[in-house]
Design a protein around this motif. Structure first.
Motif, PDB file in Angstrom:
ATOM      1  N   LEU E 150      31.303  16.869  -7.050  1.00  0.00           N
ATOM      2  CA  LEU E 150      31.588  15.813  -8.126  1.00  0.00           C
ATOM      3  C   LEU E 150      32.743  15.172  -7.720  1.00  0.00           C
ATOM      4  CD1 LEU E 150      29.973  17.927 -10.991  1.00  0.00           C
ATOM      5  CD2 LEU E 150      29.077  15.854  -9.741  1.00  0.00           C
ATOM      6  N   ALA E 151      33.766  15.916  -7.183  1.00  0.00           N
ATOM      7  CA  ALA E 151      35.000  15.540  -7.265  1.00  0.00           C
ATOM      8  C   ALA E 151      35.356  14.569  -6.080  1.00  0.00           C
ATOM      9  CB  ALA E 151      35.852  16.924  -6.664  1.00  0.00           C
ATOM     10  N   LEU E 152      34.211  14.315  -5.349  1.00  0.00           N
ATOM     11  CA  LEU E 152      34.366  13.316  -4.325  1.00  0.00           C
ATOM     12  C   LEU E 152      34.483  11.819  -4.975  1.00  0.00           C
ATOM     13  CD1 LEU E 152      31.595  14.357  -1.850  1.00  0.00           C
ATOM     14  CD2 LEU E 152      34.089  14.188  -1.294  1.00  0.00           C
ATOM     15  N   SER E 153      34.129  11.892  -6.235  1.00  0.00           N
ATOM     16  CA  SER E 153      34.068  10.383  -6.880  1.00  0.00           C
ATOM     17  C   SER E 153      34.965  10.668  -8.478  1.00  0.00           C
ATOM     18  CB  SER E 153      32.925   9.835  -7.063  1.00  0.00           C
ATOM     19  OG  SER E 153      31.893  10.818  -7.888  1.00  0.00           O
ATOM     20  N   ASP E 154      35.635  11.656  -8.357  1.00  0.00           N
ATOM     21  CA  ASP E 154      36.300  12.044  -9.629  1.00  0.00           C
ATOM     22  C   ASP E 154      37.717  12.650  -9.352  1.00  0.00           C
ATOM     23  OD1 ASP E 154      37.193  13.190 -12.014  1.00  0.00           O
ATOM     24  OD2 ASP E 154      35.517  13.877 -12.648  1.00  0.00           O
ATOM     25  N   ALA E 155      38.792  11.686  -9.171  1.00  0.00           N
ATOM     26  CA  ALA E 155      40.107  11.966  -8.814  1.00  0.00           C
ATOM     27  C   ALA E 155      40.690  13.189  -9.725  1.00  0.00           C
ATOM     28  CB  ALA E 155      40.821  10.952  -8.629  1.00  0.00           C
ATOM     29  N   ALA E 156      40.692  13.046 -11.185  1.00  0.00           N
ATOM     30  CA  ALA E 156      40.944  13.903 -11.760  1.00  0.00           C
ATOM     31  C   ALA E 156      40.384  15.390 -11.594  1.00  0.00           C
ATOM     32  CB  ALA E 156      40.839  13.737 -13.395  1.00  0.00           C
ATOM     33  N   LEU E 157      39.158  15.485 -11.517  1.00  0.00           N
ATOM     34  CA  LEU E 157      38.512  16.592 -11.065  1.00  0.00           C
ATOM     35  C   LEU E 157      39.070  17.382  -9.666  1.00  0.00           C
ATOM     36  CD1 LEU E 157      36.359  19.061 -11.512  1.00  0.00           C
ATOM     37  CD2 LEU E 157      34.493  17.521 -10.588  1.00  0.00           C
ATOM     38  N   ALA E 158      39.005  16.325  -8.700  1.00  0.00           N
ATOM     39  CA  ALA E 158      39.584  16.917  -7.639  1.00  0.00           C
ATOM     40  C   ALA E 158      41.045  17.521  -7.609  1.00  0.00           C
ATOM     41  CB  ALA E 158      39.708  15.777  -6.646  1.00  0.00           C
ATOM     42  N   GLU E 159      41.811  17.099  -8.540  1.00  0.00           N
ATOM     43  CA  GLU E 159      43.089  17.501  -8.679  1.00  0.00           C
ATOM     44  C   GLU E 159      43.069  18.932  -9.566  1.00  0.00           C
ATOM     45  OE1 GLU E 159      46.203  15.479 -10.911  1.00  0.00           O
ATOM     46  OE2 GLU E 159      45.794  13.774  -9.612  1.00  0.00           O
ATOM     47  N   ARG E 160      42.065  19.082 -10.623  1.00  0.00           N
ATOM     48  CA  ARG E 160      41.767  20.469 -11.346  1.00  0.00           C
ATOM     49  C   ARG E 160      41.188  21.561 -10.198  1.00  0.00           C
ATOM     50  NH1 ARG E 160      39.343  16.981 -15.245  1.00  0.00           N
ATOM     51  NH2 ARG E 160      37.193  17.790 -14.733  1.00  0.00           N
ATOM     52  N   LEU E 161      40.350  21.027  -9.312  1.00  0.00           N
ATOM     53  CA  LEU E 161      39.762  21.925  -8.587  1.00  0.00           C
ATOM     54  C   LEU E 161      40.848  22.380  -7.324  1.00  0.00           C
ATOM     55  CD1 LEU E 161      37.317  23.435  -6.830  1.00  0.00           C
ATOM     56  CD2 LEU E 161      36.849  21.260  -5.680  1.00  0.00           C
ATOM     57  N   ALA E 162      41.752  21.336  -7.089  1.00  0.00           N
ATOM     58  CA  ALA E 162      42.999  21.871  -6.203  1.00  0.00           C
ATOM     59  C   ALA E 162      43.758  23.036  -6.775  1.00  0.00           C
ATOM     60  CB  ALA E 162      43.551  20.725  -5.622  1.00  0.00           C
ATOM     61  N   ALA E 163      43.948  22.416  -8.034  1.00  0.00           N
ATOM     62  CA  ALA E 163      44.837  23.484  -8.917  1.00  0.00           C
ATOM     63  C   ALA E 163      44.394  24.611  -9.038  1.00  0.00           C
ATOM     64  CB  ALA E 163      45.177  22.864 -10.154  1.00  0.00           C
ATOM     65  N   TRP E 164      43.065  24.809  -9.315  1.00  0.00           N
ATOM     66  CA  TRP E 164      42.116  26.052  -9.577  1.00  0.00           C
ATOM     67  C   TRP E 164      42.294  26.931  -8.286  1.00  0.00           C
ATOM     68  CZ3 TRP E 164      38.382  29.042  -7.226  1.00  0.00           C
ATOM     69  CH2 TRP E 164      37.897  29.939  -8.436  1.00  0.00           C
ATOM     70  N   ARG E 165      42.051  26.183  -6.858  1.00  0.00           N
ATOM     71  CA  ARG E 165      42.277  26.840  -5.675  1.00  0.00           C
ATOM     72  C   ARG E 165      43.740  27.503  -5.468  1.00  0.00           C
ATOM     73  NH1 ARG E 165      37.937  25.563  -1.507  1.00  0.00           N
ATOM     74  NH2 ARG E 165      39.792  26.004  -0.168  1.00  0.00           N
TER      75      ARG E 165
END
Lengths: 177, 177, 177, 177, 177, 177, 177, 177
Positions: E150-165
């Motif tokens: 989903l983060a491929l087309s949702d930059a905010a989620l990509a940031e949350r995912l990176a932060a989680w990691r």
């Protein structure tokens, strides 16, 4: 693709600038290509650009590090990684990127790929690898699940994927012969 | 070591400057310590200095890279690496150093460590990991094989190792009870 | 090694007085040689002297006893032992010497070497065998880990080993073909 | 045997001069006794003398050598050997005597005795070990097959064995409850 | 999500109109929830809406058919399916939709989830299921790979995912204790 | 045995009156003969009379019943039974006689004899089958353990067996070639 | 069946003259009842008469022979047989009757029923055993497939079976809790 | 059936109106026919009408749904389903009909049919699949157990089945050659 072999087609796509392709297909060694080319051929059949690279977790760990760390910036959306035996490539790449990584267990000699499967699928919580079947079927399916992911934001691809699936369904004979 | 627990002893050794120890014991997570402490205790019993570190191939790949790349310069002679499930730590460290690496498959939940074993032992030609048994016995033996390696150029250690082995032999009762 | 086969080289080395070599490669039967010669060839490529012997735990237990009991006095530093099926050779030799022993599970007929692997790797606490992968890859890696051990006190060998590894890394192509 | 535990009975028999007993029960460690006592109890129930010994292939290889080499001269007719993990005891003893050897795979922790089974049963052509089931059932049956062997030249024992079997048959209820 | 349990949060999300959520988590039975809730909790931690449904391939095949056939129209982007034993749910749903499907092998009683794993991962060419590890780790990772997609087309989620990691990486202690 | 094939020798022995032979070799089908003839050849090499019979637990259960019930009266001392897949012959014969029964797991197609091994070795307490290795090695060893049993009351055979073993030991070369 | 336990019901049915019941449930030992009672309870829930018997292939081979040979004449239509370990009961009964036989692999201690499964399912061509899952689920399903077979010529039973299935479907909740 | 091949016979039977046959043989793909034709040939040898259909759970899920939902109305009494790998066909058909379903695990490439077996046999309580052996033997036996079921209400078939079994018994030679 009339008049060309799959190989020709692949080489041509590989001449495109790195990172222009949405899918990277990486594998641990040349010998994995016999399996992994089925991922490439599936992507070609669906009109999805891809790069094919040899990236060995064990023999070229720094190439792997550089590849994985730079994959997102290089424009890749999905990574397909195939490896056999103590197959660390998919999981290690997954640990170095937040892109979705799909793993293909390549059939190994003594253990027929059971070792590859366990090495790829049994990842600890935190670092996912979407694992496909051992061998050729898994490589084909890695191409298909990459297509399914990309199709979420590409309606034309979604149609091609649906057509590909429908054609496969239509090709199933009614009776064995 | 009278009046101290093994843990106290380990902590004190860990206060020594990094790299002053000949053996590094690394593990993928805190939960592996229950297994890997048997390697530490064995080294202590033999009077061999060692560092214990958590180095996760998947959660801290850069720490792993730095550790493995710098292990030789840091003065380590032997690396003991324990991990469970898709256990990539021993093989990845081995790909990044020419020091001898010994792997301990930690018992996993669903597969009882079979996945750990296959992920560690089935390394491709080029990058060796000397693999020990699953679990506690393997951790103890990792300490012993590290001792055997170090004893090749340390006659006093060779004597301590021989004495340790002789004591174990002498401790075997004649009859069950 | 121009103009000679690996076999010629090995034979010549075997003409050296026993015990002048740092590595002993032993195996349970002639049929294991097809696998174990990869250990010998790896050692040769790294310029490490070695003896190759057939020592069967089951058919020649006394030869095994004499070999293992005398290995240290004979000047060996490292023992590589390969066997298949109920593979007792590596573990039994390890029980009779404090030298580091590395085990190679030879691929068996019905079980493809799973029996060999379990028989070698699952040693009880007290007697370690550093186990490598099933078959040819494991034999090659037994040679490499022996080299890594010997290189701890042989800087020239350490350089040759690093060069061998670097050459392998350099030989990995960028793309499959 | 009224008023005594099996243990007392065993100890008394063990006070008999070594070699006066037709069956030797050996095991790799004290922890195997929980399994192997079922072999002893079965022999006792059939009135067959036996010695119980701890003989570790790995920790006491010379004790094992001496035991096996001297077993025939000591008057033993049958050897029952139990071990777990990389279970080398039955096969090694079999390599050192021509007496019939029966092996009992003791249940191991991580692999539930699969490793023990493969290490015992997969002997190469030339050295047989008659292998029984993993664990308690196997230990009981080792006692029974030893009895069957001894009964070939002991008619009274043959009758006791037949009676034991008949009693077991008679004890099977018609319906579950 | 302060002051609420994960369960409360889930229920509230489940009150949202069906199809408003990007992820569907389905499972074969109530007993799978103990495993699959880790997928739900991971999605919640990342702020990704999701529905949790019981859809049994075997007991409710028509519910499964309807769910899978309608999943795309209902607005789902990704399907996570968990099942145990002869686990047909992930593969059957994948055969009925072109959405990406991720499978979680739930640990089974006799076979510890090996049967679940093989039933899910060994899909034939044509219908992919991205398979995660057996049990809780696999469920968590199913949530994470859904997030990666989903983060491929949702930059905010990509940031949350990176932060989680990154938070997970930062939480790894230096030394065991 | 000069000038004759093993087959001729066997046929001649089979012309002897039933029951005059101490060993019965039975197998589930003609296809097992390729494996089981190694038991026959081993017995011949040791000068031990034997009958070879096809007795199928599944296709000829009454023949099996009659054979097993009458085996002792017919003069047999030891029974060797080989079978593959769901291999019930050794265990069923053992349930019908108190003679010692040795089982040979014949290699099966899909499972390579793992099914045969488990079906033979995992007998419940009460009915023992001394199980040998899968395939040819197991068949040879069944002949040898039968010899070891018979040699307990046949000094000449004991000498022949010892000589056979010594010859095998002497035949082990010093070095591979 | 209000006010009675399943056990009471079973006992009453067992008081009916032997052979008046269409289904025989047999098992190798009392300890299998914990598993096999699920077959009995399923048949009861469907109103199908049945006898429960202990018939051990190994301890009571003649009882087994008599039972299987006489099963058709006694009026049984379907036989359900459960056993564990080297589970020979289902296959041996199938070899002695032309009635349909369904096998239930009972979970064993060391191998968790894998041995039971292989011993039951891997029957050679000629003698079929319809095998169900390991343990309780398999026992329940043995009752259900027996019902399916009997329902082919019993329309009332077919309705009860369909209703049972529909009730199970209806009982599946929409969401986990 | 003189003068015709099995294939001709099958084709002719397939020309009969659908539903006139008591047995349906379905399989996941054309490649399964090499295995499943042994079911067809067995039914033919017993004079039992049957249809052979390709019904793929994964590629033609709707064909499967329609087939299974309509099987009873179409007049089928028994369904034989063969599939390999993640073999979902038998279990999914069983979930959609109350007819008895027999499953044949087709040998797969990497796992030799172990994956097929686990995917078919480990069905949850509620939906039974009577599973036969992996491969050709299982296909033959699926035909035989279908015959056993149909023979319950067809005395002539019962006689043919008994004769077939008797002929097989009579064909077992006394001695190997």
């Amino acid at each position: 693709m009339s008049g060309e072999t799959a190989g020709q087609s692949r080489n041509r796509q590989n001449d495109a600038p790195a990172g222009e392709q949405p899918v990277a297909i990486i594998m641990g060694s040349q010998s994995d290509w016999e399996t992994m080319r089925h991922a490439a051929e599936t992507l070609e059949a669906l009109g999805i650009g891809h790069d094919c690279r040899i990236v060995s977790a064990h023999r070229t760990p720094e190439r792997m590090f550089d590849f994985a760390r730079g994959a997102k910036a290089a424009g890749y959306k999905v990574i397909i990684a195939g490896a056999g035996g103590a197959a660390h490539l998919p999981g290690m790449v997954a640990s170095l990127t937040t892109l979705p990584v799909f793993g293909v267990p390549v059939e190994s000699k003594a253990m027929s790929g059971i070792d590859s499967l366990y090495s790829i699928v049994q990842m600890p919580a935190g670092i996912p690898v979407g694992t496909l079947a051992i061998g050729k079927a898994g490589a084909t399916n890695a191409g298909l699940i990459a297509a399914a992911v990309l199709a979420l934001s590409d309606a034309a691809l979604a149609e091609r994927l649906a057509a590909w699936r429908a054609a496969r369904t239509a090709a199933v004979a009614e009776r064995p012969e």
